[in-house]
Design a protein around this motif. Sequence first.
Motif, PDB file in Angstrom:
ATOM      1  N   TRP A 140      -5.374   8.532   2.122  1.00  0.00           N
ATOM      2  CA  TRP A 140      -4.174   8.102   1.412  1.00  0.00           C
ATOM      3  C   TRP A 140      -3.130   9.198   1.352  1.00  0.00           C
ATOM      4  O   TRP A 140      -3.461  10.377   1.221  1.00  0.00           O
ATOM      5  CB  TRP A 140      -4.539   7.622   0.012  1.00  0.00           C
ATOM      6  CG  TRP A 140      -5.374   6.390   0.059  1.00  0.00           C
ATOM      7  CD1 TRP A 140      -6.729   6.307  -0.056  1.00  0.00           C
ATOM      8  CD2 TRP A 140      -4.910   5.062   0.282  1.00  0.00           C
ATOM      9  NE1 TRP A 140      -7.132   4.994   0.078  1.00  0.00           N
ATOM     10  CE2 TRP A 140      -6.042   4.212   0.282  1.00  0.00           C
ATOM     11  CE3 TRP A 140      -3.644   4.490   0.483  1.00  0.00           C
ATOM     12  CZ2 TRP A 140      -5.953   2.839   0.468  1.00  0.00           C
ATOM     13  CZ3 TRP A 140      -3.560   3.126   0.666  1.00  0.00           C
ATOM     14  CH2 TRP A 140      -4.692   2.315   0.652  1.00  0.00           C
ATOM     15  N   MET A 141      -1.859   8.795   1.422  1.00  0.00           N
ATOM     16  CA  MET A 141      -0.719   9.713   1.428  1.00  0.00           C
ATOM     17  C   MET A 141       0.262   9.270   0.344  1.00  0.00           C
ATOM     18  O   MET A 141      -0.123   8.605  -0.602  1.00  0.00           O
ATOM     19  CB  MET A 141      -0.085   9.712   2.820  1.00  0.00           C
ATOM     20  CG  MET A 141      -1.072  10.112   3.916  1.00  0.00           C
ATOM     21  SD  MET A 141      -0.438   9.740   5.558  1.00  0.00           S
ATOM     22  CE  MET A 141      -1.968   9.621   6.484  1.00  0.00           C
ATOM     23  N   ASP A 142       1.533   9.632   0.495  1.00  0.00           N
ATOM     24  CA  ASP A 142       2.556   9.298  -0.491  1.00  0.00           C
ATOM     25  C   ASP A 142       2.779   7.792  -0.576  1.00  0.00           C
ATOM     26  O   ASP A 142       2.588   7.061   0.403  1.00  0.00           O
ATOM     27  CB  ASP A 142       3.897   9.950  -0.112  1.00  0.00           C
ATOM     28  CG  ASP A 142       3.841  11.464  -0.179  1.00  0.00           C
ATOM     29  OD1 ASP A 142       3.010  12.001  -0.931  1.00  0.00           O
ATOM     30  OD2 ASP A 142       4.636  12.101   0.535  1.00  0.00           O
ATOM     31  N   LYS A 143       3.247   7.352  -1.755  1.00  0.00           N
ATOM     32  CA  LYS A 143       3.619   5.949  -1.906  1.00  0.00           C
ATOM     33  C   LYS A 143       4.881   5.644  -1.103  1.00  0.00           C
ATOM     34  O   LYS A 143       5.743   6.504  -0.919  1.00  0.00           O
ATOM     35  CB  LYS A 143       3.847   5.610  -3.379  1.00  0.00           C
ATOM     36  CG  LYS A 143       2.561   5.528  -4.168  1.00  0.00           C
ATOM     37  CD  LYS A 143       2.802   4.904  -5.516  1.00  0.00           C
ATOM     38  CE  LYS A 143       1.487   4.668  -6.222  1.00  0.00           C
ATOM     39  NZ  LYS A 143       1.668   3.947  -7.474  1.00  0.00           N
ATOM     40  N   VAL A 144       4.973   4.417  -0.643  1.00  0.00           N
ATOM     41  CA  VAL A 144       6.171   3.926   0.039  1.00  0.00           C
ATOM     42  C   VAL A 144       7.243   3.749  -1.028  1.00  0.00           C
ATOM     43  O   VAL A 144       7.038   3.044  -2.020  1.00  0.00           O
ATOM     44  CB  VAL A 144       5.878   2.589   0.752  1.00  0.00           C
ATOM     45  CG1 VAL A 144       7.141   1.988   1.336  1.00  0.00           C
ATOM     46  CG2 VAL A 144       4.811   2.784   1.816  1.00  0.00           C
ATOM     47  N   THR A 198       0.845  -1.189   0.000  1.00  0.00           N
ATOM     48  CA  THR A 198       0.000   0.000   0.000  1.00  0.00           C
ATOM     49  C   THR A 198       0.881   1.240   0.000  1.00  0.00           C
ATOM     50  O   THR A 198       2.083   1.172   0.279  1.00  0.00           O
ATOM     51  CB  THR A 198      -0.883   0.072   1.262  1.00  0.00           C
ATOM     52  OG1 THR A 198      -0.050   0.310   2.409  1.00  0.00           O
ATOM     53  CG2 THR A 198      -1.706  -1.191   1.457  1.00  0.00           C
ATOM     54  N   ALA A 199       0.267   2.381  -0.256  1.00  0.00           N
ATOM     55  CA  ALA A 199       0.893   3.673   0.032  1.00  0.00           C
ATOM     56  C   ALA A 199       0.754   3.927   1.536  1.00  0.00           C
ATOM     57  O   ALA A 199       0.010   3.231   2.238  1.00  0.00           O
ATOM     58  CB  ALA A 199       0.202   4.777  -0.766  1.00  0.00           C
ATOM     59  N   TRP A 200       1.446   4.930   2.032  1.00  0.00           N
ATOM     60  CA  TRP A 200       1.227   5.363   3.399  1.00  0.00           C
ATOM     61  C   TRP A 200      -0.233   5.794   3.502  1.00  0.00           C
ATOM     62  O   TRP A 200      -0.773   6.422   2.587  1.00  0.00           O
ATOM     63  CB  TRP A 200       2.125   6.543   3.752  1.00  0.00           C
ATOM     64  CG  TRP A 200       3.565   6.191   3.942  1.00  0.00           C
ATOM     65  CD1 TRP A 200       4.579   6.385   3.061  1.00  0.00           C
ATOM     66  CD2 TRP A 200       4.149   5.597   5.100  1.00  0.00           C
ATOM     67  NE1 TRP A 200       5.761   5.936   3.590  1.00  0.00           N
ATOM     68  CE2 TRP A 200       5.533   5.455   4.843  1.00  0.00           C
ATOM     69  CE3 TRP A 200       3.635   5.169   6.329  1.00  0.00           C
ATOM     70  CZ2 TRP A 200       6.401   4.906   5.774  1.00  0.00           C
ATOM     71  CZ3 TRP A 200       4.516   4.617   7.259  1.00  0.00           C
ATOM     72  CH2 TRP A 200       5.884   4.496   6.980  1.00  0.00           C
TER      73      TRP A 200
END
Length: 133
Positions: free
Chosen positions: A120-124, A50-52
Amino acid sequence: MNIYTANSRPTAAANPEYFTGTVLMDPIVTAPEPARVQVVRVSFLPGARTAWHSHPLGQTLHVVSGVGRIQKSGEPIQEILPGDTIWIAPGEKHWHGAAAQNAMSHIAIQEALDGTYADWMDKVTDEEYGQYN
């Protein structure tokens, strides 16, 4: 009472805006109002994640197969295995997914707050993902 037959709910690819790699989702239930629970089986191919993100009312994950990884922001990455159950508190920034060499599937249980299950936030990044010891 509603009975949802297995063939009435097809597997779907996860939204690539919020995931890295191949992730498949099998819906279990999204309860009608006034209930607000959603349950999904999520399957990650090796290296997928997942993304953060966070959940306004928290999330429970139950690992059903494979080897996974999970990380709370500011803490080390942890390995998760079949039978493990993880409670993620409301607003807790985290990510989860498969190990680099193994697929992983989990059941995700979350509730909506005003129609929102996740923020949803930035991608890992590959660098962040690779920090597992």
